[in-house]
Design a protein around this motif. Sequence first.
Motif, mmCIF file in Angstrom:
data_model
loop_
_atom_site.group_PDB
_atom_site.id
_atom_site.type_symbol
_atom_site.label_atom_id
_atom_site.label_comp_id
_atom_site.label_asym_id
_atom_site.label_seq_id
_atom_site.Cartn_x
_atom_site.Cartn_y
_atom_site.Cartn_z
ATOM 1 N N ALA A 195 0.846 -1.189 0.000
ATOM 2 C CA ALA A 195 0.000 0.000 0.000
ATOM 3 C C ALA A 195 0.879 1.236 0.000
ATOM 4 O O ALA A 195 1.895 1.293 0.684
ATOM 5 C CB ALA A 195 -0.901 0.001 1.230
ATOM 6 N N GLY A 196 0.501 2.220 -0.798
ATOM 7 C CA GLY A 196 1.241 3.464 -0.852
ATOM 8 C C GLY A 196 2.403 3.461 -1.818
ATOM 9 O O GLY A 196 3.157 4.427 -1.884
ATOM 10 N N ARG A 228 -1.137 5.279 -7.402
ATOM 11 C CA ARG A 228 -0.693 4.759 -6.105
ATOM 12 C C ARG A 228 -1.479 3.501 -5.750
ATOM 13 O O ARG A 228 -2.707 3.457 -5.880
ATOM 14 C CB ARG A 228 -0.929 5.824 -5.031
ATOM 15 C CG ARG A 228 -0.559 5.369 -3.625
ATOM 16 C CD ARG A 228 -1.047 6.342 -2.587
ATOM 17 N NE ARG A 228 -2.515 6.366 -2.608
ATOM 18 C CZ ARG A 228 -3.238 7.253 -1.939
ATOM 19 N NH1 ARG A 228 -2.666 8.196 -1.237
ATOM 20 N NH2 ARG A 228 -4.555 7.215 -2.001
ATOM 21 N N ILE A 229 -0.774 2.486 -5.279
ATOM 22 C CA ILE A 229 -1.421 1.245 -4.833
ATOM 23 C C ILE A 229 -2.199 1.549 -3.553
ATOM 24 O O ILE A 229 -1.658 2.116 -2.605
ATOM 25 C CB ILE A 229 -0.367 0.139 -4.563
ATOM 26 C CG1 ILE A 229 0.482 -0.131 -5.810
ATOM 27 C CG2 ILE A 229 -1.039 -1.133 -4.039
ATOM 28 C CD1 ILE A 229 -0.271 -0.669 -6.993
ATOM 29 N N ASN A 230 -3.486 1.174 -3.516
ATOM 30 C CA ASN A 230 -4.341 1.507 -2.372
ATOM 31 C C ASN A 230 -4.222 0.555 -1.197
ATOM 32 O O ASN A 230 -4.410 0.970 -0.058
ATOM 33 C CB ASN A 230 -5.802 1.590 -2.806
ATOM 34 C CG ASN A 230 -6.114 2.903 -3.472
ATOM 35 O OD1 ASN A 230 -5.347 3.859 -3.388
ATOM 36 N ND2 ASN A 230 -7.240 2.963 -4.146
ATOM 37 N N ALA A 231 -3.966 -0.708 -1.453
ATOM 38 C CA ALA A 231 -3.901 -1.701 -0.374
ATOM 39 C C ALA A 231 -2.885 -2.773 -0.747
ATOM 40 O O ALA A 231 -2.720 -3.094 -1.928
ATOM 41 C CB ALA A 231 -5.266 -2.350 -0.159
ATOM 42 N N GLN A 232 -2.224 -3.309 0.262
ATOM 43 C CA GLN A 232 -1.261 -4.378 0.000
ATOM 44 C C GLN A 232 -1.978 -5.552 -0.661
ATOM 45 O O GLN A 232 -3.079 -5.938 -0.264
ATOM 46 C CB GLN A 232 -0.614 -4.844 1.306
ATOM 47 C CG GLN A 232 0.472 -5.866 1.087
ATOM 48 C CD GLN A 232 1.113 -6.336 2.382
ATOM 49 O OE1 GLN A 232 1.115 -7.527 2.654
ATOM 50 N NE2 GLN A 232 1.633 -5.412 3.163
#
Length: 138
Positions: free
Chosen positions: A28-29, A54-58
């Motif tokens: 995430a992030g 941006r990636i929102n969640a792992q």
Amino acid sequence: MALTADRNTPSRSGQQFSYPLAAAKLFAGSIGVINSSGYLTKGSTATGLKCVGRINAQVDNSAGNAGDVSGEVENGTFRWKNSAAADAITLAEVGTVCYIVDDQAVAKTSGTGTRSPAGIVVDVDADGVWVRMGRDAL
């Protein structure tokens, strides 16, 4: 064929998207990119990557096959780590394209043609570089 009645046209906000994931683990992030095979993966020094946000969640697909799961990304303006030395981004670069170093950092140059574009520099502060990224950035 042209409409002859009202149409309920589906829409998206244009901010969040879900893409099939490469065989990788994304945090995430982190910076999210689409690779040459069309799968979502993390930002890295490589050419041919398309930055999508941006990636929102792992999400972890490291033990799976590409496309087994999907990951969410968000378009927008995000603060990333600045590169170092001659590749550090300054306020003079506001409005220009910056380039992906890894999944959390950006640089002023393409590294002699070894890096893909991240997005447009919006601001620079003591904590990093604000970059507009995603589908409408470049």
